[in-house]
Write a protein that holds these residues in place. Structure first.
Motif, PDB file in Angstrom:
ATOM      1  N   ALA A 160     -14.540 -31.998  13.251  1.00  9.22           N
ATOM      2  CA  ALA A 160     -13.782 -31.061  12.436  1.00  9.22           C
ATOM      3  C   ALA A 160     -13.464 -29.792  13.196  1.00  9.22           C
ATOM      4  O   ALA A 160     -12.451 -29.142  12.957  1.00  9.22           O
ATOM      5  N   SER A 161     -14.353 -29.434  14.129  1.00 15.16           N
ATOM      6  CA  SER A 161     -14.152 -28.198  14.875  1.00 15.16           C
ATOM      7  C   SER A 161     -13.224 -28.354  16.058  1.00 15.16           C
ATOM      8  O   SER A 161     -12.815 -27.375  16.665  1.00 15.16           O
ATOM      9  N   LEU A 162     -12.895 -29.605  16.447  1.00 15.92           N
ATOM     10  CA  LEU A 162     -12.008 -29.824  17.589  1.00 15.92           C
ATOM     11  C   LEU A 162     -10.587 -29.431  17.212  1.00 15.92           C
ATOM     12  O   LEU A 162     -10.031 -29.904  16.228  1.00 15.92           O
ATOM     13  N   ILE A 163     -10.008 -28.572  18.023  1.00 19.57           N
ATOM     14  CA  ILE A 163      -8.660 -28.092  17.740  1.00 19.57           C
ATOM     15  C   ILE A 163      -7.652 -28.928  18.494  1.00 19.57           C
ATOM     16  O   ILE A 163      -7.756 -29.106  19.692  1.00 19.57           O
ATOM     17  N   PHE A 164      -6.667 -29.488  17.789  1.00 19.04           N
ATOM     18  CA  PHE A 164      -5.523 -30.078  18.453  1.00 19.04           C
ATOM     19  C   PHE A 164      -4.281 -29.658  17.700  1.00 19.04           C
ATOM     20  O   PHE A 164      -4.329 -29.305  16.529  1.00 19.04           O
ATOM     21  N   VAL A 165      -3.135 -29.669  18.385  1.00 25.83           N
ATOM     22  CA  VAL A 165      -1.908 -29.152  17.801  1.00 25.83           C
ATOM     23  C   VAL A 165      -1.399 -30.092  16.723  1.00 25.83           C
ATOM     24  O   VAL A 165      -1.295 -31.293  16.941  1.00 25.83           O
ATOM     25  N   THR A 166      -1.064 -29.552  15.585  1.00 28.37           N
ATOM     26  CA  THR A 166      -0.462 -30.316  14.504  1.00 28.37           C
ATOM     27  C   THR A 166       0.900 -29.722  14.206  1.00 28.37           C
ATOM     28  O   THR A 166       1.260 -28.654  14.690  1.00 28.37           O
ATOM     29  N   ALA A 167       1.661 -30.418  13.377  1.00 24.62           N
ATOM     30  CA  ALA A 167       3.021 -29.947  13.075  1.00 24.62           C
ATOM     31  C   ALA A 167       3.002 -28.557  12.464  1.00 24.62           C
ATOM     32  O   ALA A 167       3.885 -27.749  12.700  1.00 24.62           O
ATOM     33  N   CYS A 168       1.977 -28.259  11.675  1.00 25.97           N
ATOM     34  CA  CYS A 168       1.937 -26.949  11.028  1.00 25.97           C
ATOM     35  C   CYS A 168       1.436 -25.867  11.979  1.00 25.97           C
ATOM     36  O   CYS A 168       1.697 -24.693  11.781  1.00 25.97           O
ATOM     37  N   GLY A 169       0.718 -26.274  13.057  1.00 29.70           N
ATOM     38  CA  GLY A 169       0.159 -25.282  13.949  1.00 29.70           C
ATOM     39  C   GLY A 169       0.890 -25.164  15.261  1.00 29.70           C
ATOM     40  O   GLY A 169       0.579 -24.301  16.071  1.00 29.70           O
ATOM     41  N   ALA A 170       1.841 -26.015  15.518  1.00 35.17           N
ATOM     42  CA  ALA A 170       2.555 -25.990  16.788  1.00 35.17           C
ATOM     43  C   ALA A 170       3.581 -24.874  16.790  1.00 35.17           C
ATOM     44  O   ALA A 170       3.970 -24.342  15.757  1.00 35.17           O
ATOM     45  N   ASN A 171       4.041 -24.511  17.988  1.00 37.36           N
ATOM     46  CA  ASN A 171       5.083 -23.487  18.064  1.00 37.36           C
ATOM     47  C   ASN A 171       6.443 -24.125  17.808  1.00 37.36           C
ATOM     48  O   ASN A 171       6.588 -25.339  17.780  1.00 37.36           O
ATOM     49  N   ASP A 172       7.442 -23.286  17.623  1.00 38.14           N
ATOM     50  CA  ASP A 172       8.771 -23.776  17.270  1.00 38.14           C
ATOM     51  C   ASP A 172       9.691 -23.907  18.476  1.00 38.14           C
ATOM     52  O   ASP A 172      10.830 -24.329  18.333  1.00 38.14           O
ATOM     53  N   LYS A 216     -13.337 -25.335  21.488  1.00 35.88           N
ATOM     54  CA  LYS A 216     -12.193 -24.416  21.355  1.00 35.88           C
ATOM     55  C   LYS A 216     -10.992 -24.903  22.177  1.00 35.88           C
ATOM     56  O   LYS A 216      -9.902 -24.350  22.078  1.00 35.88           O
ATOM     57  N   TRP A 217     -11.222 -25.909  23.005  1.00 35.68           N
ATOM     58  CA  TRP A 217     -10.148 -26.492  23.824  1.00 35.68           C
ATOM     59  C   TRP A 217      -9.080 -27.081  22.913  1.00 35.68           C
ATOM     60  O   TRP A 217      -9.384 -27.736  21.907  1.00 35.68           O
ATOM     61  N   SER A 218      -7.810 -26.879  23.220  1.00 36.07           N
ATOM     62  CA  SER A 218      -6.740 -27.388  22.373  1.00 36.07           C
ATOM     63  C   SER A 218      -5.705 -28.144  23.185  1.00 36.07           C
ATOM     64  O   SER A 218      -5.439 -27.803  24.345  1.00 36.07           O
ATOM     65  N   PHE A 219      -5.154 -29.172  22.577  1.00 29.87           N
ATOM     66  CA  PHE A 219      -4.044 -29.907  23.165  1.00 29.87           C
ATOM     67  C   PHE A 219      -3.362 -30.686  22.047  1.00 29.87           C
ATOM     68  O   PHE A 219      -3.804 -30.692  20.910  1.00 29.87           O
ATOM     69  N   THR A 220      -2.242 -31.309  22.351  1.00 34.18           N
ATOM     70  CA  THR A 220      -1.508 -32.087  21.357  1.00 34.18           C
ATOM     71  C   THR A 220      -2.013 -33.523  21.404  1.00 34.18           C
ATOM     72  O   THR A 220      -1.774 -34.238  22.374  1.00 34.18           O
ATOM     73  N   LYS A 221      -2.698 -33.939  20.370  1.00 35.62           N
ATOM     74  CA  LYS A 221      -3.321 -35.253  20.376  1.00 35.62           C
ATOM     75  C   LYS A 221      -2.292 -36.368  20.235  1.00 35.62           C
ATOM     76  O   LYS A 221      -1.320 -36.269  19.506  1.00 35.62           O
ATOM     77  N   VAL A 222      -2.547 -37.465  20.957  1.00 32.58           N
ATOM     78  CA  VAL A 222      -1.732 -38.665  20.855  1.00 32.58           C
ATOM     79  C   VAL A 222      -2.502 -39.813  20.222  1.00 32.58           C
ATOM     80  O   VAL A 222      -2.063 -40.431  19.266  1.00 32.58           O
ATOM     81  N   GLN A 223      -3.702 -40.092  20.738  1.00 27.48           N
ATOM     82  CA  GLN A 223      -4.394 -41.318  20.341  1.00 27.48           C
ATOM     83  C   GLN A 223      -5.904 -41.135  20.421  1.00 27.48           C
ATOM     84  O   GLN A 223      -6.414 -40.467  21.321  1.00 27.48           O
ATOM     85  N   ASP A 224      -6.597 -41.737  19.479  1.00 27.85           N
ATOM     86  CA  ASP A 224      -8.048 -41.856  19.556  1.00 27.85           C
ATOM     87  C   ASP A 224      -8.416 -43.201  20.174  1.00 27.85           C
ATOM     88  O   ASP A 224      -7.763 -44.213  19.909  1.00 27.85           O
TER      89      ASP A 224
END
Length: 285
Positions: A12-24, A112-120
């Motif tokens: 739950a604490s792992l941050i990855f970019v989602t549509a609502c959190g990504a930049n425009d 706190k590491w973040s990236f745009t997730k593709v696949q588990d």
């Protein structure tokens, strides 16, 4: 010859970019200082370097490029479906003049590491995704883990001998299927963003049984390599690449995973290989 030797519960604490959190912002322009213009007999190739992941390799490679070190050297190990590898003649004074580099194949991360997730849970990693346009894999156990760049087609990496810390100047570009088994044991430090068709046209140096061996005089030479910042303005190739932190990219990932088009009358499972997500580029000059 230098040779190439040769994860997931989402916390739950792992941050990855989602549509609502990504930049425009959908596109980003490449830095001239971290872009290389490679001229081959077939045409021009643009490479984006990755100092944020492999700073020492990028620093040494960039300095060699500035010196004209690679001009006239050949792609001497080119295997169809695998890699195209170049560098000075093994054991030559030029070859031995370059300092040895320590491996920069992976790095520690935390929650706190973040990236745009593709696949588990693909075959090689607990999780895959993108950061700054580069395909990434990672493993996280609680609040600690590690991440690394993946051997997708078009990536630039440094060749080495058997010892881990033995790379210097010989580099390769992946020209075939993704050799992910090389992940974490080789240092990736860039990727081709323009002109991959010219890389694919590099003369193969291997032959099938029964054919004559490929004469070294037929090997493809590097005409010139320059940092884009050192190229005269009139000759620069200015590239923008897809921003993998953008909301538009996240949406494209979801569409690619769902494959809802009429063409897919027999729909495949919702699996998305990180190496099957091409990052788009466009010319702005």
């Amino acid at each position: 010859m230098k040779k190439l030797v040769g994860k997931l519960v989402v916390f739950a604490s792992l941050i990855f970019v989602t549509a609502c959190g990504a930049n425009d912002k959908q596109w980003r322009q490449l830095s001239l200082e971290n872009t290389v213009l490679l001229t081959l007999p077939q045409g021009k190739v643009v490479i984006e370097l990755a100092p944020q992941f492999s700073p020492n390799h990028v620093r040494q490679f960039s300095e060699l490029v500035k010196q004209g070190f690679y001009d006239g050297t050949k792609f001497y190990r080119v295997i169809d479906g695998f890699v195209a590898q170049a560098g000075p003649k093994d054991g030559s004074e030029k070859d031995k003049s370059v300092p040895i580099l320590a491996m920069e194949s992976h790095w520690p991360i935390d929650d706190k590491w973040s990236f745009t997730k593709v696949q588990d849970n693909d075959l090689f990693a607990q999780q895959t995704g993108f950061k700054d346009g580069f395909a990434i894999a990672q493993h996280l156990d609680g609040t600690k883990g590690e991440a690394w760049l993946t051997h997708c087609p078009g990536v630039l990496a440094m060749a080495r001998e058997n010892k881990a810390d033995s790379a210097s100047s010989h580099f390769y570009v992946v020209i075939g299927q993704a050799p992910r088994y090389l992940d974490k044991i080789m240092t990736i430090f860039g990727r081709v963003v323009y002109g991959m068709q010219h890389v694919q046209a590099i003369q193969r140096t291997t032959s099938i049984e029964g054919e004559y061996a490929v004469d070294s005089r037929e090997h493809t030479s590097i005409v010139n390599m320059q940092l884009m910042a050192d190229v005269p303005k009139k000759d620069r190739i200015i590239i923008e690449v897809e921003d993998t932190q953008s909301a538009a990219f996240v949406e494209r990932l979801e569409k690619r995973r769902a494959r809802n088009g009429e063409f897919f009358y027999n729909k495949p499972p919702p699996v998305l290989d990180v190496c099957q997500v091409p990052i788009r580029s466009r010319l702005i000059k």
